[in-house]
Design a protein around this motif. Structure first.
Motif, PDB file in Angstrom:
ATOM      1  N   LEU A   1      -3.827   3.319  -9.013  1.00 10.73           N
ATOM      2  CA  LEU A   1      -4.079   2.650  -7.736  1.00 10.73           C
ATOM      3  C   LEU A   1      -3.304   1.332  -7.644  1.00 10.73           C
ATOM      4  CD1 LEU A   1      -7.901   3.211  -7.119  1.00 10.73           C
ATOM      5  CD2 LEU A   1      -5.978   4.679  -6.572  1.00 10.73           C
ATOM      6  N   THR A   2      -3.270   0.590  -8.744  1.00 11.33           N
ATOM      7  CA  THR A   2      -2.552  -0.688  -8.737  1.00 11.33           C
ATOM      8  C   THR A   2      -1.060  -0.471  -8.518  1.00 11.33           C
ATOM      9  OG1 THR A   2      -4.191  -1.686 -10.210  1.00 11.33           O
ATOM     10  CG2 THR A   2      -2.042  -2.752 -10.085  1.00 11.33           C
ATOM     11  N   GLU A   3      -0.483   0.525  -9.190  1.00 13.88           N
ATOM     12  CA  GLU A   3       0.952   0.773  -9.013  1.00 13.88           C
ATOM     13  C   GLU A   3       1.277   1.187  -7.584  1.00 13.88           C
ATOM     14  OE1 GLU A   3       4.682   3.315 -10.924  1.00 13.88           O
ATOM     15  OE2 GLU A   3       2.720   3.369 -11.891  1.00 13.88           O
ATOM     16  N   ALA A   4       0.358   1.903  -6.939  1.00 18.70           N
ATOM     17  CA  ALA A   4       0.600   2.315  -5.549  1.00 18.70           C
ATOM     18  C   ALA A   4       0.817   1.114  -4.650  1.00 18.70           C
ATOM     19  CB  ALA A   4      -0.579   3.143  -5.045  1.00 18.70           C
ATOM     20  N   VAL A   5       0.051   0.030  -4.892  1.00 21.23           N
ATOM     21  CA  VAL A   5       0.157  -1.164  -4.054  1.00 21.23           C
ATOM     22  C   VAL A   5       1.295  -2.067  -4.526  1.00 21.23           C
ATOM     23  CG1 VAL A   5      -1.055  -3.240  -3.296  1.00 21.23           C
ATOM     24  CG2 VAL A   5      -2.265  -1.054  -3.416  1.00 21.23           C
ATOM     25  N   ARG A   6       1.329  -2.354  -5.828  1.00 25.22           N
ATOM     26  CA  ARG A   6       2.387  -3.237  -6.344  1.00 25.22           C
ATOM     27  C   ARG A   6       3.773  -2.647  -6.129  1.00 25.22           C
ATOM     28  NH1 ARG A   6       0.173  -5.306 -12.243  1.00 25.22           N
ATOM     29  NH2 ARG A   6      -1.531  -6.639 -11.468  1.00 25.22           N
TER      30      ARG A   6
ATOM     31  N   LEU B   1      -5.751 -12.113   9.075  1.00 25.43           N
ATOM     32  CA  LEU B   1      -5.140 -11.013   8.340  1.00 25.43           C
ATOM     33  C   LEU B   1      -6.209  -9.954   8.101  1.00 25.43           C
ATOM     34  CD1 LEU B   1      -2.701  -9.893   6.771  1.00 25.43           C
ATOM     35  CD2 LEU B   1      -3.437 -11.267   4.815  1.00 25.43           C
ATOM     36  N   ASP B   2      -6.021  -8.792   8.688  1.00 19.59           N
ATOM     37  CA  ASP B   2      -7.016  -7.728   8.605  1.00 19.59           C
ATOM     38  C   ASP B   2      -6.756  -6.884   7.359  1.00 19.59           C
ATOM     39  OD1 ASP B   2      -8.788  -5.702   8.895  1.00 19.59           O
ATOM     40  OD2 ASP B   2      -7.993  -4.935  10.784  1.00 19.59           O
ATOM     41  N   THR B   3      -7.548  -7.110   6.323  1.00 18.46           N
ATOM     42  CA  THR B   3      -7.427  -6.317   5.102  1.00 18.46           C
ATOM     43  C   THR B   3      -8.671  -5.464   4.898  1.00 18.46           C
ATOM     44  OG1 THR B   3      -8.294  -8.168   3.800  1.00 18.46           O
ATOM     45  CG2 THR B   3      -5.902  -7.957   3.956  1.00 18.46           C
ATOM     46  N   ARG B   4      -9.330  -5.133   6.004  1.00 17.94           N
ATOM     47  CA  ARG B   4     -10.498  -4.262   5.876  1.00 17.94           C
ATOM     48  C   ARG B   4     -10.082  -2.912   5.313  1.00 17.94           C
ATOM     49  NH1 ARG B   4     -12.112  -2.557  10.766  1.00 17.94           N
ATOM     50  NH2 ARG B   4     -10.073  -3.147  11.577  1.00 17.94           N
ATOM     51  N   ALA B   5     -10.936  -2.353   4.491  1.00 20.60           N
ATOM     52  CA  ALA B   5     -10.720  -0.993   3.991  1.00 20.60           C
ATOM     53  C   ALA B   5     -11.600  -0.045   4.788  1.00 20.60           C
ATOM     54  CB  ALA B   5     -11.078  -0.906   2.518  1.00 20.60           C
ATOM     55  N   PRO B   6     -11.085   1.118   5.172  1.00 17.83           N
ATOM     56  CA  PRO B   6     -11.904   2.059   5.941  1.00 17.83           C
ATOM     57  C   PRO B   6     -13.050   2.598   5.097  1.00 17.83           C
ATOM     58  CG  PRO B   6      -9.591   2.770   5.799  1.00 17.83           C
ATOM     59  CD  PRO B   6      -9.770   1.632   4.870  1.00 17.83           C
ATOM     60  N   ARG B   7     -14.244   2.214   5.425  1.00 16.54           N
ATOM     61  CA  ARG B   7     -15.418   2.745   4.730  1.00 16.54           C
ATOM     62  C   ARG B   7     -16.423   3.173   5.793  1.00 16.54           C
ATOM     63  NH1 ARG B   7     -16.301   0.048  -1.109  1.00 16.54           N
ATOM     64  NH2 ARG B   7     -14.311  -0.984  -1.370  1.00 16.54           N
ATOM     65  N   GLN B   8     -17.604   3.504   5.362  1.00 18.79           N
ATOM     66  CA  GLN B   8     -18.571   4.011   6.320  1.00 18.79           C
ATOM     67  C   GLN B   8     -18.997   2.952   7.330  1.00 18.79           C
ATOM     68  OE1 GLN B   8     -21.690   5.580   3.862  1.00 18.79           O
ATOM     69  NE2 GLN B   8     -20.603   7.491   3.455  1.00 18.79           N
ATOM     70  N   ASP B   9     -18.931   1.676   6.963  1.00 24.91           N
ATOM     71  CA  ASP B   9     -19.371   0.608   7.863  1.00 24.91           C
ATOM     72  C   ASP B   9     -18.200   0.022   8.651  1.00 24.91           C
ATOM     73  OD1 ASP B   9     -18.076  -0.565   5.765  1.00 24.91           O
ATOM     74  OD2 ASP B   9     -19.599  -2.105   5.383  1.00 24.91           O
ATOM     75  N   GLU B  10     -17.128   0.820   8.837  1.00 22.29           N
ATOM     76  CA  GLU B  10     -15.935   0.293   9.496  1.00 22.29           C
ATOM     77  C   GLU B  10     -16.232  -0.171  10.914  1.00 22.29           C
ATOM     78  OE1 GLU B  10     -11.370   1.706  10.586  1.00 22.29           O
ATOM     79  OE2 GLU B  10     -12.804   3.124   9.760  1.00 22.29           O
ATOM     80  N   ASP B  11     -17.030   0.604  11.664  1.00 22.89           N
ATOM     81  CA  ASP B  11     -17.319   0.239  13.057  1.00 22.89           C
ATOM     82  C   ASP B  11     -18.063  -1.098  13.121  1.00 22.89           C
ATOM     83  OD1 ASP B  11     -16.097   2.521  13.929  1.00 22.89           O
ATOM     84  OD2 ASP B  11     -17.961   3.667  14.138  1.00 22.89           O
ATOM     85  N   ALA B  12     -19.010  -1.304  12.211  1.00 24.66           N
ATOM     86  CA  ALA B  12     -19.755  -2.566  12.206  1.00 24.66           C
ATOM     87  C   ALA B  12     -18.843  -3.728  11.856  1.00 24.66           C
ATOM     88  CB  ALA B  12     -20.913  -2.481  11.203  1.00 24.66           C
TER      89      ALA B  12
ATOM     90  N   LEU C   1      -8.243  -3.632  -3.805  1.00 26.58           N
ATOM     91  CA  LEU C   1      -8.350  -4.436  -2.584  1.00 26.58           C
ATOM     92  C   LEU C   1      -7.999  -5.895  -2.862  1.00 26.58           C
ATOM     93  CD1 LEU C   1     -11.599  -2.906  -1.035  1.00 26.58           C
ATOM     94  CD2 LEU C   1      -9.221  -2.475  -0.386  1.00 26.58           C
ATOM     95  N   ALA C   2      -8.430  -6.408  -4.020  1.00 25.32           N
ATOM     96  CA  ALA C   2      -8.073  -7.786  -4.370  1.00 25.32           C
ATOM     97  C   ALA C   2      -6.566  -7.915  -4.560  1.00 25.32           C
ATOM     98  CB  ALA C   2      -8.807  -8.198  -5.645  1.00 25.32           C
ATOM     99  N   GLU C   3      -5.970  -6.936  -5.206  1.00 22.71           N
ATOM    100  CA  GLU C   3      -4.517  -6.933  -5.407  1.00 22.71           C
ATOM    101  C   GLU C   3      -3.794  -6.856  -4.059  1.00 22.71           C
ATOM    102  OE1 GLU C   3      -0.969  -6.590  -7.820  1.00 22.71           O
ATOM    103  OE2 GLU C   3      -3.021  -6.732  -8.550  1.00 22.71           O
ATOM    104  N   GLY C   4      -4.288  -5.976  -3.190  1.00 23.62           N
ATOM    105  CA  GLY C   4      -3.653  -5.821  -1.884  1.00 23.62           C
ATOM    106  C   GLY C   4      -3.742  -7.070  -1.042  1.00 23.62           C
ATOM    107  N   ARG C   5      -4.878  -7.750  -1.107  1.00 23.46           N
ATOM    108  CA  ARG C   5      -5.031  -8.985  -0.328  1.00 23.46           C
ATOM    109  C   ARG C   5      -4.091 -10.065  -0.847  1.00 23.46           C
ATOM    110  NH1 ARG C   5      -7.717 -10.869   3.891  1.00 23.46           N
ATOM    111  NH2 ARG C   5      -7.596 -13.120   4.011  1.00 23.46           N
ATOM    112  N   ALA C   6      -3.967 -10.182  -2.161  1.00 20.93           N
ATOM    113  CA  ALA C   6      -3.066 -11.190  -2.732  1.00 20.93           C
ATOM    114  C   ALA C   6      -1.620 -10.932  -2.301  1.00 20.93           C
ATOM    115  CB  ALA C   6      -3.180 -11.191  -4.250  1.00 20.93           C
ATOM    116  N   ILE C   7      -1.206  -9.675  -2.290  1.00 22.18           N
ATOM    117  CA  ILE C   7       0.154  -9.339  -1.870  1.00 22.18           C
ATOM    118  C   ILE C   7       0.348  -9.649  -0.392  1.00 22.18           C
ATOM    119  CG2 ILE C   7       1.739  -7.403  -1.509  1.00 22.18           C
ATOM    120  CD1 ILE C   7       0.602  -6.166  -4.071  1.00 22.18           C
TER     121      ILE C   7
END
Length: 348
Positions: free
Chosen positions: A188-193, A278-289, A225-231
């Motif tokens: 997962l980390t390599e996918a983002v980095r 900066l919208d770094t929300r991840a799509p989860r079940q509470d996305e609409d909220a 998500l922390a890695e993605g936000r930092a990038i």
């Protein structure tokens, strides 16, 4: 007949060299090779071998990784032999357009290896190759093939003539079969980095695959998500400096004097009353909220005369100059607006 004998005066010129060595029963029969000839060539000591049901390698010795991939696709694709042979044009060389594989693509660890993930094992070391097919296809896993079914096929990426699942989907199919937390986190980390995709796309696929109930996957996603936000924040800093925007105050909270909290912002230009989120929300079940909360905050700030610029990690990666233009336009337009309400700016 031996393995050097031409199959037919009608060669399959639309196939690559590897695909001419890996053929199905139907393709061989269309070139005049009888079932008896096939059986004779595949006997012990013969010059051909059966890699998978109905799929043959027309040479002795271990199959290469490329030959294995094509054999898997020939086994899983819908009617690959229905592809007509493309005749050579006068004066043209040997055309090697890739064969089209319908309703089948490589996924999982094999796909990540094709996407050049250093944390994925080499293709030849994989005992099993995952292939993605529509849910209603009547196929079974066999030999080195593991059938992965999906109600909706993604658009494949072509890598050296091989249809490959996009990285987020390939990751989800790989993670579904992995119990090692370190391996999952590394992929997962390599996918983002490595810039292969944004965290939100990965989390969306993991959610759809119902993998976020596994503790080691949840831990890896939190790190992702922390890695993605930092990038993404680093890209935001680069956008401001590389495109000559005035320096904002970074990572602040806004409050009304003596009043309620208005929300946190990634960047704010107090002299212009322009905010950037900066919208770094991840799509989860509470996305609409979560989206409703974002929308309420934005509406509240704009009622106070503060312009809110909304951007995403993907936009910063793919169109940084365009995002800088959006911010610059908002800063220039502030001179033509009524003064914003006074707000207190605090460090976040």
């Amino acid at each position: 007949m031996n393995h050097n004998t031409p199959l037919s005066p009608r060669p399959l010129r639309h196939l690559s060299d590897v695909q001419l060595r890996v053929l199905t029963t139907a393709q061989l029969r269309s070139q005049g090779v009888s079932p008896a000839d096939i059986n004779a060539q595949c006997r012990p000591g013969g010059t051909w071998q059966q890699l998978l049901p109905g799929v043959y390698l027309l040479r002795p010795g271990p199959a290469t990784s490329e030959e294995r991939l094509h054999s898997v696709l020939l086994y899983a694709a819908r009617s690959p032999a229905a592809e007509p042979a493309v005749p050579a044009q006068p004066g043209a060389g040997e055309p090697h357009a890739p064969q089209r594989y319908t309703d089948a693509m490589i996924t999982g660890l094999a796909a990540l290896a094709l996407h050049r993930f250093s944390s994925a094992p080499p293709l030849l070391s994989l005992d099993r190759i995952d292939v993605l097919v529509p849910r209603l296809r009547r196929l079974r896993s066999t030999g080195c093939v593991r059938i992965v079914r999906t109600p909706g096929m993604p658009e494949p990426q072509q890598i050296t003539g091989i249809p490959v699942a996009p990285v987020p989907r390939a990751l989800a199919d790989a993670v579904a079969d992995l119990a090692d937390a370190g391996v999952v986190r590394g992929l997962l980390t390599e996918a983002v980095r490595g810039g292969h995709c944004e965290p939100a796309a990965v989390v969306k696929e993991l959610t759809q695959a119902r993998l976020l109930s596994r503790p080691h996957v949840v831990d890896a996603v939190d790190s992702l998500l922390a890695e993605g936000r930092a990038i993404a924040e680093d890209r935001l800093y680069r956008m401001v400096h590389e495109h000559g925007l005035p320096d904002p105050v970074w990572n602040v909270d806004l409050r009304l004097p003596g009043g309620p909290h208005l929300g946190g912002l990634d960047a704010y230009w107090p002299d212009h009353a322009v905010a950037l989120e900066l919208d770094t929300r991840a799509p989860r079940q509470d996305e609409d909220a979560m989206w409703s909360e974002y929308a309420r905050k934005r509406e509240h700030l704009e009622r106070l005369g503060i312009t809110v610029v909304h951007t995403t990690p993907k936009k910063l990666r793919d169109s940084m100059e365009q995002q800088a233009t959006v911010v610059r336009t908002a800063l220039m337009a502030s001179a033509d607006r009524d003064p914003a309400a006074y707000v207190v700016v605090l460090p976040r």
